[in-house]
Design a protein around this motif. Structure first.
Motif, PDB file in Angstrom:
ATOM      1  N   THR A  31       0.858  -1.185   0.000  1.00 19.09           N
ATOM      2  CA  THR A  31       0.000   0.000   0.000  1.00 19.09           C
ATOM      3  C   THR A  31       0.896   1.237   0.000  1.00 19.09           C
ATOM      4  N   GLU A  33       0.793   5.815  -0.829  1.00 22.11           N
ATOM      5  CA  GLU A  33       0.026   7.010  -1.178  1.00 22.11           C
ATOM      6  C   GLU A  33       0.524   7.548  -2.510  1.00 22.11           C
ATOM      7  N   MET A  48      -4.933   6.249  -2.395  1.00 20.10           N
ATOM      8  CA  MET A  48      -4.229   5.126  -1.817  1.00 20.10           C
ATOM      9  C   MET A  48      -4.157   4.010  -2.861  1.00 20.10           C
ATOM     10  N   THR A  93      -7.628   7.266   7.536  1.00 26.18           N
ATOM     11  CA  THR A  93      -6.661   8.248   7.056  1.00 26.18           C
ATOM     12  C   THR A  93      -5.872   8.840   8.203  1.00 26.18           C
ATOM     13  N   PRO A  96      -3.492   5.216  10.320  1.00 19.01           N
ATOM     14  CA  PRO A  96      -3.268   4.155   9.344  1.00 19.01           C
ATOM     15  C   PRO A  96      -2.992   2.832  10.021  1.00 19.01           C
ATOM     16  N   GLN A 100      -1.190  -0.470   5.788  1.00 20.12           N
ATOM     17  CA  GLN A 100      -1.021   0.677   4.923  1.00 20.12           C
ATOM     18  C   GLN A 100       0.451   1.042   4.745  1.00 20.12           C
TER      19      GLN A 100
END
Length: 442
Positions: A31, A33, A48, A93, A96, A100
């Motif tokens: 994962t 961003e 994401m 968000t 996390p 993530q």
């Protein structure tokens, strides 16, 4: 192995899609961003990127068949799910989850799709995410609390939905149980803006009477019984009008409700019909031409008028009118939601003579506003009320609501501008007939 890339706003959204596409045996490989869209490198949105994979031989779990639901239920469930989704996305968000974070040790597995990926602590199956088994001390972590709070939120929403559906079912069954005439009466009371508490109480009383007698009432019988019950409830408040021994009548209320015209009507009634000597006092010096309006009525009726500007002027005014049998006092219409203004008016109502204070309200106003005004004056002992502008409305439930809920004694009903004709003493029987109207046609 089957690998798939997802671009989502937050991880919970991806988890839902992965379960749908790849099943509960899928694992999250990576994962991170990323920024997408924008113009010339500006105004790009954060997303994401989630990489998930599943063994080729894994079988996607089939969703259980869903029972058909009514459209309104489906809409409400969808609203709950959207709320839960937004709540989960916002929380994910801010806090996390470990999944993530980037995992360099599994990146090579993504690059070489032919190599199978073992289900380790870093690449757990989604089924394990759904039902994790952790030691007790790890349950206090922020991630665990987030999942627990999210689950509790969804449980609460479903419980509220269930209660709402039970309520709708009961209301629907209640409507079916009502006879045709009682259903018509309920519609009439709703149009008259009667307080639902009293309306439901009356409908319940009539429904029980039908059950006891084993028959549905005709329209005439329903209206007759409803009138008897409403009069019975109101009767204790209709027995107390204006005291016969009162020598001073104070009239209070908001501006524009017709206090001055009402005072002129009552003065004409007492002077012409009852032969009593009447005098006027006015403290309404705020409104332009208010004193001139009452002075005009005083000249027509040939009664004396005194103007006061403060409580200190009252003794002199009473002394000047000492030979009158009844004094009617007009007060200024102010913002009576203000405690200060109510206290200011109340300071003008002090007298050693037998007196009555009457609250004047217009039936064209909102019931909530009338209740707020009445509540202010009840603190100062005001218990009498007079209703004006009866001819300017077709909904009369506000009278019943104020009398029953505020425990006020109705005195008069005014219905026009003609002096002295358009005013009459409050009659409970006549009012209930006006409220119910004629029985609906069968």
């Amino acid at each position: 192995m089957r690998v798939k890339r997802y671009l989502v706003n937050a991880l919970p959204e991806a988890v839902s899609q992965i379960r749908t596409d790849l099943g509960n045996d899928a694992v999250i490989l990576e994962t991170k961003e990323v920024k997408v869209g924008g113009f010339l490198g500006m105004f790009r949105k954060k997303k994401m990127e989630v990489i998930a994979a599943v063994e080729t031989g894994a079988v996607k779990q089939q969703d259980p068949p869903q029972r058909p639901v009514q459209p309104e239920v489906s809409a409400m469930v969808e609203q709950i799910l959207q709320t839960a989704k937004r709540s989960g996305a916002a929380t994910a968000t801010l806090e996390p989850l470990p999944m993530q974070q980037a995992r360099p040790n599994v990146t090579s597995a993504y690059q070489d799709q032919k190599q199978p990926v073992a289900a380790t602590s870093e690449t757990r199956p989604l089924s394990a995410v759904k039902h994790p088994e952790k030691p007790q001390h790890e349950m206090e972590s922020p991630q665990s609390r987030f999942r627990m709070d999210k689950e509790q939120f969804i449980i609460n929403e479903i419980r509220d939905l269930r209660e709402y559906m039970v309520k709708l079912t009961r209301e629907s069954q209640s409507q079916k149980r009502l006879s045709e005439s009682i259903h018509a009466l309920k519609d009439r009371l709703s149009l008259q803006e009667l307080d639902p508490v009293w309306s439901e109480r009356l409908i319940e009383t009539l429904t029980e009477a039908e059950k006891e007698e084993g028959t549905a009432f005709s329209y005439d019988e329903t209206w007759r019984r409803a009138a008897i019950q409403l009069q019975e409830w109101m009767q204790p408040y209709c027995l107390s009008g204006i005291r016969e021994d009162a020598t001073v009548l104070h009239f209070v209320g908001p501006t524009g409700v017709g206090k001055t015209t009402t005072i002129a009507k009552l003065a004409a009634e007492y002077k012409i019909k009852h032969g009593r000597k009447v005098g006027f006092i006015t403290s309404d010096t705020y409104r332009i031409a208010a004193v001139d309006q009452l002075r005009t009525y005083a000249n027509i009726l040939n009664v004396p008028l005194e103007v006061v500007f403060s409580p200190m002027d009252l003794p002199k005014a009473y002394q000047s009118l000492s030979d009158q049998e009844l004094i009617l006092m007009d007060t200024a219409g102010r913002n009576f939601r203000s405690e200060l203004h109510v206290s200011e008016v109340n300071s003008l109502l002090q007298t050693f003579e037998p007196s009555e204070t009457i609250l004047v309200v217009s039936l064209t106003g909102k019931t909530a506003d009338m209740v707020a005004i009445a509540d202010r004056f009840k603190k100062f002992g005001v218990s009498k009320i007079l209703f004006t502008k009866l001819d300017e409305t077709s909904a009369y439930g506000a009278i019943f609501n104020l009398v029953m809920n505020m425990e006020l004694n109705p005195t008069y009903l005014a219905s026009g501008q003609n002096v002295p004709d358009d005013i009459s003493r409050f009659d409970c029987h006549a009012y209930v007939s006006l409220l119910l109207g004629e029985p609906a046609h069968e």
